[in-house]
Design a protein around this motif. Structure first.
Motif, PDB file in Angstrom:
ATOM      1  N   UNK A  67     -56.304  -0.731 -24.866  1.00 45.85           N
ATOM      2  CA  UNK A  67     -55.200  -1.571 -24.377  1.00 45.85           C
ATOM      3  C   UNK A  67     -55.497  -3.061 -24.348  1.00 45.85           C
ATOM      4  N   UNK A  75     -48.499  -6.940 -20.953  1.00 48.56           N
ATOM      5  CA  UNK A  75     -49.314  -6.482 -19.834  1.00 48.56           C
ATOM      6  C   UNK A  75     -50.100  -5.253 -20.257  1.00 48.56           C
ATOM      7  N   UNK A  77     -51.786  -1.783 -18.782  1.00 50.52           N
ATOM      8  CA  UNK A  77     -51.782  -0.873 -17.638  1.00 50.52           C
ATOM      9  C   UNK A  77     -52.611   0.344 -18.047  1.00 50.52           C
ATOM     10  N   UNK A  78     -53.366   0.917 -17.124  1.00 52.47           N
ATOM     11  CA  UNK A  78     -54.205   2.058 -17.511  1.00 52.47           C
ATOM     12  C   UNK A  78     -53.345   3.273 -17.847  1.00 52.47           C
ATOM     13  N   UNK A  79     -53.930   4.154 -18.640  1.00 50.85           N
ATOM     14  CA  UNK A  79     -53.198   5.354 -19.045  1.00 50.85           C
ATOM     15  C   UNK A  79     -52.913   6.251 -17.845  1.00 50.85           C
ATOM     16  N   UNK A  80     -53.723   6.136 -16.811  1.00 49.92           N
ATOM     17  CA  UNK A  80     -53.508   6.990 -15.638  1.00 49.92           C
ATOM     18  C   UNK A  80     -52.167   6.661 -14.986  1.00 49.92           C
ATOM     19  N   UNK A  81     -51.929   5.386 -14.766  1.00 51.74           N
ATOM     20  CA  UNK A  81     -50.658   4.956 -14.208  1.00 51.74           C
ATOM     21  C   UNK A  81     -49.502   5.311 -15.158  1.00 51.74           C
ATOM     22  N   UNK A  85     -46.013   7.713 -14.688  1.00 55.13           N
ATOM     23  CA  UNK A  85     -44.631   7.271 -14.921  1.00 55.13           C
ATOM     24  C   UNK A  85     -43.919   8.139 -15.942  1.00 55.13           C
ATOM     25  N   UNK A 113     -41.755   9.469  -7.536  1.00 54.82           N
ATOM     26  CA  UNK A 113     -41.413   8.350  -8.432  1.00 54.82           C
ATOM     27  C   UNK A 113     -42.430   8.173  -9.557  1.00 54.82           C
ATOM     28  N   UNK A 116     -49.071   7.088  -8.902  1.00 54.89           N
ATOM     29  CA  UNK A 116     -50.311   7.839  -8.783  1.00 54.89           C
ATOM     30  C   UNK A 116     -50.777   7.829  -7.327  1.00 54.89           C
ATOM     31  N   UNK A 117     -51.118   9.003  -6.793  1.00 51.79           N
ATOM     32  CA  UNK A 117     -51.640   9.047  -5.426  1.00 51.79           C
ATOM     33  C   UNK A 117     -53.121   9.407  -5.403  1.00 51.79           C
ATOM     34  N   UNK A 251     -42.565   1.146 -18.051  1.00 52.26           N
ATOM     35  CA  UNK A 251     -43.027   0.002 -17.267  1.00 52.26           C
ATOM     36  C   UNK A 251     -42.577  -1.299 -17.918  1.00 52.26           C
ATOM     37  N   UNK A 254     -39.064  -1.797 -16.867  1.00 47.27           N
ATOM     38  CA  UNK A 254     -39.007  -2.306 -15.492  1.00 47.27           C
ATOM     39  C   UNK A 254     -39.318  -3.795 -15.450  1.00 47.27           C
ATOM     40  N   UNK A 255     -40.315  -4.181 -16.243  1.00 51.58           N
ATOM     41  CA  UNK A 255     -40.685  -5.598 -16.250  1.00 51.58           C
ATOM     42  C   UNK A 255     -39.547  -6.460 -16.761  1.00 51.58           C
ATOM     43  N   UNK A 258     -36.837  -6.596 -14.170  1.00 53.76           N
ATOM     44  CA  UNK A 258     -37.300  -7.402 -13.056  1.00 53.76           C
ATOM     45  C   UNK A 258     -37.080  -8.882 -13.350  1.00 53.76           C
TER      46      UNK A 258
END
Ligand code: SF4
Lengths: 262, 383
Positions: A67, A75, A77-81, A85, A113, A116-117, A251, A254-255, A258
């Motif tokens: 990335x 931007x 963002x990690x693959x985990x996040x 999504x 939503x 990640x928790x 994402x 969303x950006x 936003x």
């Protein structure tokens, strides 16, 4: 409004173009050579049929291990996040995502939503990843795609210890030398990988429903072995490799929104 | 002097850690090294010798592998490599504390392979809250003291030990002061710089270190007063484990949007606290200091103190999460991990374990984990 998500993995690169939240185009390509070049190439290929260009995209988010090297991303963002999504968008009731990629496997917990928790990721070693399957397929001279279906045919899988890819490979080679049945060896390999991934997942509080993504999700033998251990059916997306790029595109959307909203 | 210049002086020490020790040696002073962690440097100092830490920060391992199995942590492997390479030949002695099975076995290997004339094994009570612990430790400190007297030819008097304790307390107090300012105003200096200052204390003359540190604290205070913008967008984190190695890990944390505001590291807070009581018998004060140190996997007790400690530390520093920096093959940390993770999970504290190696800066996967963790706890990455 068009936006894009691009996911540069260790073996495959993927792109998803969204037009107002709908997938307008998507693409999977082998990552080879320079990440800069592959990023441009994959975007060109995805955008040309739509008749638009890079400049027409309102936002681009890059994810995956490559990335940071995507030159045009707004931007990273990690693959985990991103997997969180992407999965939540397709399957809102999923709470646990298993991602089996080329270089690593992960377990990701998400809320409704898609945030990640909690997550776990395998250690540096390739055991329990797509890479491991590839090495084994090579050692056995079996096509990678045939590995999963072959595993299902076995009735008495071999025991394969899987602490390390290199050890497992020599073990497999000696099993072949002893004249053991290929299907049993292949099945043993799948059990070993599933065991490894299951061990990783147990570090999380696994909650249903569970989805499986990444290249590993395309392997029916592996999915089957994991289902046995987890005691539940896994949700397999139609395009499991694209979830990360899809999440990145969401994402990006969303950006862009936003910004528009101020 | 500007903050940058002061930091450069500490940086220079960490880049070339043994120049002070070597020059002491040339001037005829005895130099006694120690391995992490918890060796009472005050005793070495009071014997007129120069104490210096060996943190094993050595990357290319060629010689040590002959003597060690694969499952020996990189901290001990790196130190032995430096010993075998002759990097530590200037030492007149080396004190190896017994923190774990590995350190216990290392003593023998060092004795057989090294030219260092005096190698001591310092044995601390593991169950620090047992009633026998204190008496035992005072005995062990007494033994160490007389060995040091023999090696240096100098008597350690209550007076000289008291003076050393005072000097080392002052160093700890100043370091804690610097840390507090950093935690209140993250960004004045970077996390890596904060910890570099602490590490430098392990290699430097304490009087010199105190002097530069005082100036640094002054400069930090001034900068803090000048900066109007108190808000810092960085995610506050606590780190837990042995050593913050490789040092690049600190840069990664900051690049991912985090800042370290608390720790229980051997090369961090565990080195700085608590002070030794200056009003007591100095050996007793050193024993009490050891027994009252913040909990570490090597010396914990059955009251699960470390769980509570970490929980409180996160709350008190207002951190958003905790990162375990565990050295690969560090058995005490690895055994305790599950227990610590459970404790933090049930307290609702997000946590992440990273497995690191001294001298191995290949951190690609670690970067992904760190970034994902900070994305997770730092709120929405979009907003
Ligand atoms: S406590 Fe851990 S890091 Fe320290 S010497 Fe033992 S194994 Fe190595």
């Amino acid at each position: 409004m068009y936006v894009a998500g691009i996911d540069i993995g260790s073996i495959y690169s993927k792109a998803v173009i969204l037009k107002n939240n709908q997938v307008a185009a998507s693409l999977v390509k082998r990552t080879g050579g320079e990440i800069r070049t592959i990023s441009h190439r994959i975007m060109d290929e995805a955008l040309t049929p739509l008749g638009i260009q890079l400049e027409d995209l309102k936002s681009i988010v890059a994810t995956g291990y490559g990335r940071i090297s995507v030159p045009f991303a707004e931007k990273q963002v990690t693959e985990i996040t991103c997997f969180g999504r992407g999965t939540a968008q397709l399957f809102p009731d999923v709470r646990t995502v298993i991602d089996i990629g080329g270089q690593d496997s992960k377990g990701i917990k998400i809320d409704e939503r898609g945030r990640v928790t909690d997550f776990v990721m395998n250690d540096k070693c390739a055991a329990g990843t797509g890479r491991f399957l590839e090495v084994m397929a090579n050692a056995l001279e079996v096509n990678l795609e045939d590995m999963g279906p072959l595993a299902l045919q076995s009735e008495s899988p071999e025991e394969i210890g899987i602490t390390c890819t290199v050890f497992a490979e020599s073990q497999v080679i000696s099993l072949v030398g002893e004249g053991r049945r290929k299907v049993d060896i292949v099945a043993g390999i799948h059990q070993a990988i599933a065991e490894r991934i299951y061990g990783l997942l147990k570090m999380l509080k696994i909650e249903e429903r569970i989805a499986i993504t990444g290249g590993g999700a395309k392997n029916i033998g592996l999915v089957h072995e994991l289902e046995k251990r987890l005691g539940t059916e896994l949700i397999v997306p139609e395009e499991p490799q694209l979830i990360g790029a899809h999440g990145a595109a969401l994402m990006a959307m969303e950006m862009a929104m936003h910004r528009k909203g101020g | 002097m500007a903050i940058k210049e002061l930091l450069n002086r500490f940086n220079a020490v960490v880049t070339d850690p043994y120049s002070e020790a070597r020059s002491r040696k040339e001037q005829g002073q005895k130099v006694i090294g120690w391995l992490p962690t918890d060796v009472p440097e005050e005793l070495i100092h009071a014997a007129g010798a120069f104490p210096v830490g060996s943190l094993g920060s050595c990357s290319k391992i060629r010689l040590a592998d002959t003597h060690l199995q694969v499952w020996v942590c990189s901290l001990m492997r790196g130190s032995l490599e430096m010993g075998l390479r002759g990097d530590l030949d200037f030492l007149d002695g080396l004190i190896i504390p017994q923190t774990c099975d590995t350190t216990r076995a290392m003593v023998g290997i060092w004795r057989q392979t090294s030219l260092i004339p005096y190698i001591d094994s310092f044995m601390m009570p593991k169950q620090v809250k047992r009633s026998s612990a204190r008496e035992y430790l005072i005995g062990e400190l007494t033994r160490l003291k007389s060995n040091l007297e023999k090696v240096t030819g100098n008597l350690i008097t209550n007076e000289s030990l008291g003076t050393s304790i005072k000097l080392f307390n002052e160093n700890r107090q100043l370091l804690r002061r610097m840390f507090e300012i950093h935690a209140d105003h993250p960004g004045l200096i970077s996390s890596r710089e904060v910890y570099t200052v602490i590490k430098a204390a392990m290699y430097m003359d304490k009087v010199k270190h105190n002097g530069i540190l005082q100036d640094l604290i002054q400069a930090m205070k001034q900068k803090a007063a000048r900066s109007i913008d108190k808000s810092n967008p960085k995610v506050r984190l606590v780190i837990s484990g042995g050593v913050w190695e490789p040092p690049e890990i600190m840069d990664l944390i900051e690049e991912a949007g985090g800042v370290v505001v608390g720790d229980d590291m051997l090369t961090g807070m565990r080195y700085l606290s608590p002070d030794a009581d200056e009003k007591r018998d100095p050996l007793e004060a050193l024993a009490d200091r050891q027994l009252n140190k913040i909990p570490f996997a090597g010396f914990d007790n059955q009251n699960y103190e470390r769980r509570r400690f970490l929980h409180n530390l996160v709350r008190h520093t207002e951190a958003a999460g905790l990162i375990f920096l565990h050295l690969k093959f560090c058995e005490p940390e690895n055994y305790d991990y599950n227990d610590m993770r459970e404790a933090l999970n049930s307290a609702g504290i997000p946590n992440l374990r990273l497995e690191t190696e001294v001298g191995n800066p290949s951190l690609g996967q670690i970067r992904t984990r760190l970034e994902a963790f900070i994305e997770m706890i730092g709120g929405d990455p979009i907003e």
